[in-house]
Every structure is written in structure tokens, then in C-alpha cells.
Write a protein that holds these residues in place. Sequence first.
Motif, short mmCIF file in Angstrom:
data_model
loop_
_atom_site.label_atom_id
_atom_site.label_comp_id
_atom_site.label_asym_id
_atom_site.label_seq_id
_atom_site.Cartn_x
_atom_site.Cartn_y
_atom_site.Cartn_z
N SER A 45 0.81 -1.23 0.00
CA SER A 45 0.00 0.00 0.00
C SER A 45 0.84 1.27 0.00
CB SER A 45 -0.95 0.01 1.20
OG SER A 45 -0.24 0.23 2.40
N ARG A 46 2.11 1.16 0.35
CA ARG A 46 2.93 2.36 0.41
C ARG A 46 4.12 2.37 -0.56
NH1 ARG A 46 7.36 2.00 3.76
NH2 ARG A 46 7.57 0.06 4.92
N VAL A 47 4.13 1.43 -1.48
CA VAL A 47 5.26 1.35 -2.42
C VAL A 47 5.48 2.66 -3.15
CG1 VAL A 47 6.05 0.29 -4.58
CG2 VAL A 47 5.16 -1.14 -2.76
N MET A 48 4.43 3.28 -3.64
CA MET A 48 4.59 4.49 -4.45
C MET A 48 5.09 5.68 -3.65
SD MET A 48 4.23 3.50 -7.47
CE MET A 48 4.42 5.09 -8.23
N SER A 49 5.02 5.62 -2.34
CA SER A 49 5.53 6.72 -1.52
C SER A 49 6.83 6.36 -0.79
CB SER A 49 4.47 7.16 -0.50
OG SER A 49 4.18 6.11 0.40
N MET A 50 7.38 5.18 -1.09
CA MET A 50 8.62 4.76 -0.44
C MET A 50 9.79 5.64 -0.85
SD MET A 50 8.76 0.63 -0.59
CE MET A 50 7.77 -0.38 0.50
N GLY A 51 10.68 5.85 0.09
CA GLY A 51 11.91 6.57 -0.20
C GLY A 51 12.98 5.61 -0.69
N LEU A 93 10.33 2.59 -11.45
CA LEU A 93 10.76 1.42 -10.67
C LEU A 93 9.72 1.09 -9.60
CD1 LEU A 93 12.82 -0.72 -9.72
CD2 LEU A 93 13.90 1.11 -8.36
N ARG A 94 9.28 2.10 -8.87
CA ARG A 94 8.28 1.86 -7.83
C ARG A 94 6.95 1.38 -8.42
NH1 ARG A 94 8.74 7.17 -4.22
NH2 ARG A 94 8.56 8.03 -6.31
N MET A 95 6.61 1.86 -9.62
CA MET A 95 5.38 1.41 -10.27
C MET A 95 5.48 -0.06 -10.64
SD MET A 95 2.40 2.31 -11.05
CE MET A 95 1.22 1.11 -11.60
N HIS A 96 6.65 -0.50 -11.11
CA HIS A 96 6.85 -1.93 -11.41
C HIS A 96 6.69 -2.76 -10.14
CE1 HIS A 96 8.03 -2.56 -15.61
NE2 HIS A 96 8.45 -1.30 -15.57
N TYR A 98 4.99 -1.98 -7.42
CA TYR A 98 3.58 -1.94 -7.04
C TYR A 98 2.77 -2.91 -7.90
CZ TYR A 98 -1.22 -0.37 -6.55
OH TYR A 98 -2.57 -0.34 -6.34
N ALA A 99 2.99 -2.88 -9.21
CA ALA A 99 2.23 -3.74 -10.12
C ALA A 99 2.45 -5.21 -9.78
CB ALA A 99 2.63 -3.45 -11.57
N PHE A 100 3.69 -5.58 -9.55
CA PHE A 100 3.99 -6.98 -9.21
C PHE A 100 3.28 -7.40 -7.92
CE2 PHE A 100 6.93 -9.89 -6.85
CZ PHE A 100 6.60 -11.03 -7.56
N LEU A 101 3.40 -6.57 -6.89
CA LEU A 101 2.75 -6.92 -5.62
C LEU A 101 1.23 -6.92 -5.76
CD1 LEU A 101 4.98 -5.01 -3.05
CD2 LEU A 101 5.02 -7.45 -3.63
N ARG A 102 0.70 -5.99 -6.50
CA ARG A 102 -0.75 -5.88 -6.67
C ARG A 102 -1.31 -7.15 -7.31
NH1 ARG A 102 -5.43 -5.21 -5.92
NH2 ARG A 102 -6.69 -3.45 -6.52
N VAL A 103 -0.65 -7.63 -8.35
CA VAL A 103 -1.10 -8.85 -9.01
C VAL A 103 -0.94 -10.04 -8.08
CG1 VAL A 103 -0.65 -10.46 -10.92
CG2 VAL A 103 -0.67 -7.99 -11.34
N THR A 104 0.20 -10.14 -7.43
CA THR A 104 0.47 -11.27 -6.55
C THR A 104 -0.54 -11.37 -5.41
OG1 THR A 104 2.83 -11.17 -7.05
CG2 THR A 104 2.21 -12.29 -5.01
N LEU A 105 -0.98 -10.26 -4.89
CA LEU A 105 -1.85 -10.27 -3.72
C LEU A 105 -3.34 -10.41 -4.04
CD1 LEU A 105 0.03 -7.60 -1.61
CD2 LEU A 105 0.14 -10.10 -1.43
#
Length: 126
Positions: A45-51, A93-96, A98-105
Motif C-alpha cells: 500500500s505504500r510502495v509508491m511513496s517509499m523513499g 521502478l516503484r510502479m513496477h 507496485y504492479a507486481f505486488l498488486r497482481v500477486t496479492l
Amino acid sequence: MTGFEAARPRHTLPFAGTDYNLVGTLEMVEAVEAAFRESILQVASRVMSMGLNDTAKLVATLLTTAGYPTKTRDVADHIFTALGVHSPAFDALRMHLYAFLRVTLEPPELREAMAIKMGELLGKLP
């Protein structure tokens, strides 16, 4: 492998000039949860805001679990020196991730539809 295999979602992560093949497995979920000491749902849920540091930790964990042993420090160094932390490449990179985790979950019966949706989003990246 041909077609979509819902039990083992796959994603190609372009990073540091190489395309890495990630596979969504229980082992991967456990590794992410151990690395972050929180639920993978919270991480996703926070991948896109990760530092820089958390993004590097996630990349290193995913790559290592997929059979590409990688150190968080090396990933962070590459992001910092080659991509920059305030760049479209870092966002991509963060979008990739997020996409991977989103599909997996997703529930298995919904993974293929989500993979198509995430593929469309990734296709819009610069």
C-alpha cells in the motif's frame, strides 16, 4: 511457459540494465514481511511513496528471493547514482514493484485481470 499461471504470478523487473524475472510465491511474501517487519499488504500500500532505503530493501528482497542474490546497499547505490530519487525512472521502478505486488496479492481467480490492468498502466510509463 505460455499463458498466465495464476498460482505463480510473474513479472519482469527492469533494473540496472537487466530484466529480472520475479515470481509471486509464498516464500516471496514471507521474505518481504520479514524484511519490513510488517504485513505485505502494508508494504504494497505504500510502495509508491517509499523513499530510497525502503525501495532498495524491497528490490533487494524480491531479487534475492527470485534467485538473484542482491544487497540492499548495492540497490540503493544504483538508484542514487544512476536513477536519482526524484526522477521519472525512480517512479517507474516503484510502479513496477507496485504492479507486481498488486497482481500477486489478488485472489488467484482475479490475478489475470489485474495483470492486464497493471500491464496497461506500465505501458503508459515513459
